[in-house]
Design a protein around this motif. Structure first.
Motif, PDB file in Angstrom:
ATOM      1  N   ARG A   1       0.829  -1.212   0.000  1.00  0.00           N
ATOM      2  CA  ARG A   1       0.000   0.000   0.000  1.00  0.00           C
ATOM      3  C   ARG A   1       0.864   1.264   0.000  1.00  0.00           C
ATOM      4  O   ARG A   1       0.658   2.183   0.797  1.00  0.00           O
ATOM      5  N   VAL A   2       1.801   1.282  -0.907  1.00  0.00           N
ATOM      6  CA  VAL A   2       2.708   2.425  -1.017  1.00  0.00           C
ATOM      7  C   VAL A   2       1.956   3.628  -1.565  1.00  0.00           C
ATOM      8  O   VAL A   2       1.293   3.548  -2.600  1.00  0.00           O
ATOM      9  N   ASN A   3       2.063   4.744  -0.854  1.00  0.00           N
ATOM     10  CA  ASN A   3       1.430   5.991  -1.294  1.00  0.00           C
ATOM     11  C   ASN A   3       2.371   7.142  -0.963  1.00  0.00           C
ATOM     12  O   ASN A   3       2.430   7.595   0.178  1.00  0.00           O
ATOM     13  N   ALA A   4       3.097   7.610  -1.970  1.00  0.00           N
ATOM     14  CA  ALA A   4       4.068   8.689  -1.766  1.00  0.00           C
ATOM     15  C   ALA A   4       3.460  10.061  -2.000  1.00  0.00           C
ATOM     16  O   ALA A   4       4.183  11.065  -2.054  1.00  0.00           O
ATOM     17  N   GLY A   5       2.139  10.132  -2.126  1.00  0.00           N
ATOM     18  CA  GLY A   5       1.478  11.421  -2.300  1.00  0.00           C
ATOM     19  C   GLY A   5       1.936  12.140  -3.554  1.00  0.00           C
ATOM     20  O   GLY A   5       1.901  11.573  -4.657  1.00  0.00           O
ATOM     21  N   LYS A   6       2.389  13.373  -3.395  1.00  0.00           N
ATOM     22  CA  LYS A   6       2.837  14.167  -4.543  1.00  0.00           C
ATOM     23  C   LYS A   6       4.064  13.561  -5.234  1.00  0.00           C
ATOM     24  O   LYS A   6       4.356  13.898  -6.382  1.00  0.00           O
ATOM     25  N   LEU A   7       4.770  12.695  -4.521  1.00  0.00           N
ATOM     26  CA  LEU A   7       5.978  12.087  -5.085  1.00  0.00           C
ATOM     27  C   LEU A   7       5.701  10.753  -5.783  1.00  0.00           C
ATOM     28  O   LEU A   7       6.632  10.104  -6.250  1.00  0.00           O
ATOM     29  N   SER A   8       4.434  10.366  -5.861  1.00  0.00           N
ATOM     30  CA  SER A   8       4.099   9.044  -6.398  1.00  0.00           C
ATOM     31  C   SER A   8       4.605   8.834  -7.818  1.00  0.00           C
ATOM     32  O   SER A   8       5.184   7.791  -8.140  1.00  0.00           O
ATOM     33  N   VAL A   9       4.398   9.814  -8.676  1.00  0.00           N
ATOM     34  CA  VAL A   9       4.831   9.680 -10.078  1.00  0.00           C
ATOM     35  C   VAL A   9       6.351   9.589 -10.154  1.00  0.00           C
ATOM     36  O   VAL A   9       6.908   8.744 -10.867  1.00  0.00           O
ATOM     37  N   CYS A  10       7.037  10.448  -9.395  1.00  0.00           N
ATOM     38  CA  CYS A  10       8.505  10.437  -9.391  1.00  0.00           C
ATOM     39  C   CYS A  10       9.043   9.120  -8.833  1.00  0.00           C
ATOM     40  O   CYS A  10      10.020   8.575  -9.350  1.00  0.00           O
ATOM     41  N   ALA A  11       8.390   8.619  -7.773  1.00  0.00           N
ATOM     42  CA  ALA A  11       8.825   7.354  -7.169  1.00  0.00           C
ATOM     43  C   ALA A  11       8.660   6.205  -8.159  1.00  0.00           C
ATOM     44  O   ALA A  11       9.552   5.348  -8.287  1.00  0.00           O
ATOM     45  N   ALA A  12       7.540   6.195  -8.870  1.00  0.00           N
ATOM     46  CA  ALA A  12       7.301   5.139  -9.859  1.00  0.00           C
ATOM     47  C   ALA A  12       8.319   5.212 -10.994  1.00  0.00           C
ATOM     48  O   ALA A  12       8.829   4.185 -11.454  1.00  0.00           O
ATOM     49  N   ALA A  13       8.619   6.436 -11.433  1.00  0.00           N
ATOM     50  CA  ALA A  13       9.596   6.618 -12.512  1.00  0.00           C
ATOM     51  C   ALA A  13      10.987   6.164 -12.068  1.00  0.00           C
ATOM     52  O   ALA A  13      11.733   5.537 -12.827  1.00  0.00           O
ATOM     53  N   TYR A  14      11.309   6.461 -10.812  1.00  0.00           N
ATOM     54  CA  TYR A  14      12.622   6.057 -10.299  1.00  0.00           C
ATOM     55  C   TYR A  14      12.734   4.533 -10.224  1.00  0.00           C
ATOM     56  O   TYR A  14      13.746   3.950 -10.647  1.00  0.00           O
ATOM     57  N   ILE A  15      11.707   3.875  -9.692  1.00  0.00           N
ATOM     58  CA  ILE A  15      11.733   2.411  -9.612  1.00  0.00           C
ATOM     59  C   ILE A  15      11.842   1.811 -11.014  1.00  0.00           C
ATOM     60  O   ILE A  15      12.581   0.836 -11.227  1.00  0.00           O
ATOM     61  N   ALA A  16      11.138   2.399 -11.973  1.00  0.00           N
ATOM     62  CA  ALA A  16      11.216   1.911 -13.349  1.00  0.00           C
ATOM     63  C   ALA A  16      12.643   2.025 -13.890  1.00  0.00           C
ATOM     64  O   ALA A  16      13.132   1.133 -14.587  1.00  0.00           O
ATOM     65  N   LEU A  17      13.324   3.116 -13.540  1.00  0.00           N
ATOM     66  CA  LEU A  17      14.703   3.314 -13.983  1.00  0.00           C
ATOM     67  C   LEU A  17      15.635   2.278 -13.360  1.00  0.00           C
ATOM     68  O   LEU A  17      16.500   1.703 -14.036  1.00  0.00           O
ATOM     69  N   VAL A  18      15.465   2.024 -12.065  1.00  0.00           N
ATOM     70  CA  VAL A  18      16.306   1.033 -11.381  1.00  0.00           C
ATOM     71  C   VAL A  18      16.099  -0.350 -11.992  1.00  0.00           C
ATOM     72  O   VAL A  18      17.053  -1.096 -12.240  1.00  0.00           O
ATOM     73  N   VAL A  19      14.848  -0.690 -12.229  1.00  0.00           N
ATOM     74  CA  VAL A  19      14.528  -1.981 -12.836  1.00  0.00           C
ATOM     75  C   VAL A  19      15.125  -2.069 -14.246  1.00  0.00           C
ATOM     76  O   VAL A  19      15.626  -3.121 -14.652  1.00  0.00           O
ATOM     77  N   PHE A  20      15.088  -0.955 -14.973  1.00  0.00           N
ATOM     78  CA  PHE A  20      15.660  -0.952 -16.323  1.00  0.00           C
ATOM     79  C   PHE A  20      17.175  -1.144 -16.260  1.00  0.00           C
ATOM     80  O   PHE A  20      17.764  -1.822 -17.115  1.00  0.00           O
ATOM     81  N   MET A  21      17.822  -0.556 -15.263  1.00  0.00           N
ATOM     82  CA  MET A  21      19.260  -0.772 -15.102  1.00  0.00           C
ATOM     83  C   MET A  21      19.551  -2.251 -14.861  1.00  0.00           C
ATOM     84  O   MET A  21      20.482  -2.832 -15.442  1.00  0.00           O
ATOM     85  N   ALA A  22      18.742  -2.878 -13.982  1.00  0.00           N
ATOM     86  CA  ALA A  22      18.920  -4.303 -13.706  1.00  0.00           C
ATOM     87  C   ALA A  22      18.706  -5.131 -14.969  1.00  0.00           C
ATOM     88  O   ALA A  22      19.459  -6.078 -15.242  1.00  0.00           O
ATOM     89  N   ALA A  23      17.689  -4.767 -15.760  1.00  0.00           N
ATOM     90  CA  ALA A  23      17.420  -5.484 -17.001  1.00  0.00           C
ATOM     91  C   ALA A  23      18.576  -5.331 -17.990  1.00  0.00           C
ATOM     92  O   ALA A  23      18.968  -6.292 -18.669  1.00  0.00           O
ATOM     93  N   THR A  24      19.140  -4.129 -18.053  1.00  0.00           N
ATOM     94  CA  THR A  24      20.285  -3.887 -18.932  1.00  0.00           C
ATOM     95  C   THR A  24      21.489  -4.723 -18.498  1.00  0.00           C
ATOM     96  O   THR A  24      22.234  -5.247 -19.324  1.00  0.00           O
ATOM     97  N   ALA A  25      21.660  -4.865 -17.194  1.00  0.00           N
ATOM     98  CA  ALA A  25      22.752  -5.690 -16.672  1.00  0.00           C
ATOM     99  C   ALA A  25      22.551  -7.149 -17.070  1.00  0.00           C
ATOM    100  O   ALA A  25      23.516  -7.855 -17.394  1.00  0.00           O
TER     101      ALA A  25
END
Length: 231
Positions: A143-167
């Motif tokens: 039940r993660v809810n970062a409020g105003k940061l939700s979009v940024c948090a989701a984008a950041y997690i997507a970037l981290v996951v993409f780095m792992a996928a690239t690896a």
């Protein structure tokens, strides 16, 4: 490859990182946040020093300098995240600044990996989508809810996951110990940051979660540092 003295220095730096990281977690649990700030910085200096040591032995200088800069930005991000517990009225601001520093570091890691593998960004998309879906399920469960940061948090997690996928793509194209170490580091990073978001903005916060965040995080940075020798 490393000589005996360099191996000994690398092992000492890795042990120092682990020791400072453990003491940092203990300081957090005791709410001694100023002490935690310095211990976290010391741990970061250890993995950065390990990276600089490994970079001297790396066969690919372009890969090495990007990775070292990524490690440095990880150190900066660490300290910014630590400051959110000292200056609680600026919690979200420090969290965002720390995440931004890490994000630039991940972009550098991705660029370094693509340089080694010769792959295109699109090659990592299928794995990244699977990782992003798993992250979304975990966030929903917590039940993660970062409020105003939700979009940024989701984008950041997507970037981290993409780095792992690239690896992972790199490890499938470049059959080396270093590439495999980086792939494992990518998974550790994704696990660490997913737990961090759940800990910071989810429905549960425990000492065990904090330990898991930092065990996987320091494992990731040390694996990335060591990978330069073998890739």
């Amino acid at each position: 490859m490393l000589d005996g003295i360099s191996v000994a220095c690398g092992l000492l730096l890795s042990a120092g990182c682990a020791s400072c990281g453990r003491r940092f977690v203990g300081a957090c649990e005791d709410t001694r946040y100023r002490r935690a700030f310095w211990l976290k910085g010391a741990a970061g200096l250890c993995f950065l020093a390990m990276g600089l040591l490994a970079a001297e032995k790396c066969a690919n200088p372009d890969f090495a300098w990007r990775v070292c800069l990524g490690l440095f930005l990880g150190l900066v991000g660490d300290e910014l995240l630590a400051l959110r517990f000292i200056y609680t009225d600026k919690h979200n601001e420090f969290f965002s600044a720390g995440a931004a520093s890490f994000a630039v570091g991940h972009v550098l890691y991705i660029r370094a990996l693509l340089l080694v593998s010769g792959a295109r960004l699109t090659a990592a998309v299928p794995i990244a989508l699977a990782g992003a879906a798993a992250s979304a399920v975990y966030a929903r469960i917590r039940r993660v809810n970062a409020g105003k940061l939700s979009v940024c948090a989701a984008a950041y997690i997507a970037l981290v996951v993409f780095m792992a996928a690239t690896a992972f793509v790199t490890s499938s194209r470049v059959f080396s110990v270093g590439a495999l170490m980086f792939a494992v580091a990518g998974v550790c990073f994704a696990v660490s940051d997913n737990i961090l978001c759940a800990q910071s903005y989810g429905n549960k916060k425990t000492a065990g979660m904090n330990r898991a965040v930092h065990v996987t995080y320091y494992a990731a940075q040390l694996l990335i540092a060591w990978s330069m020798i073998f890739i």
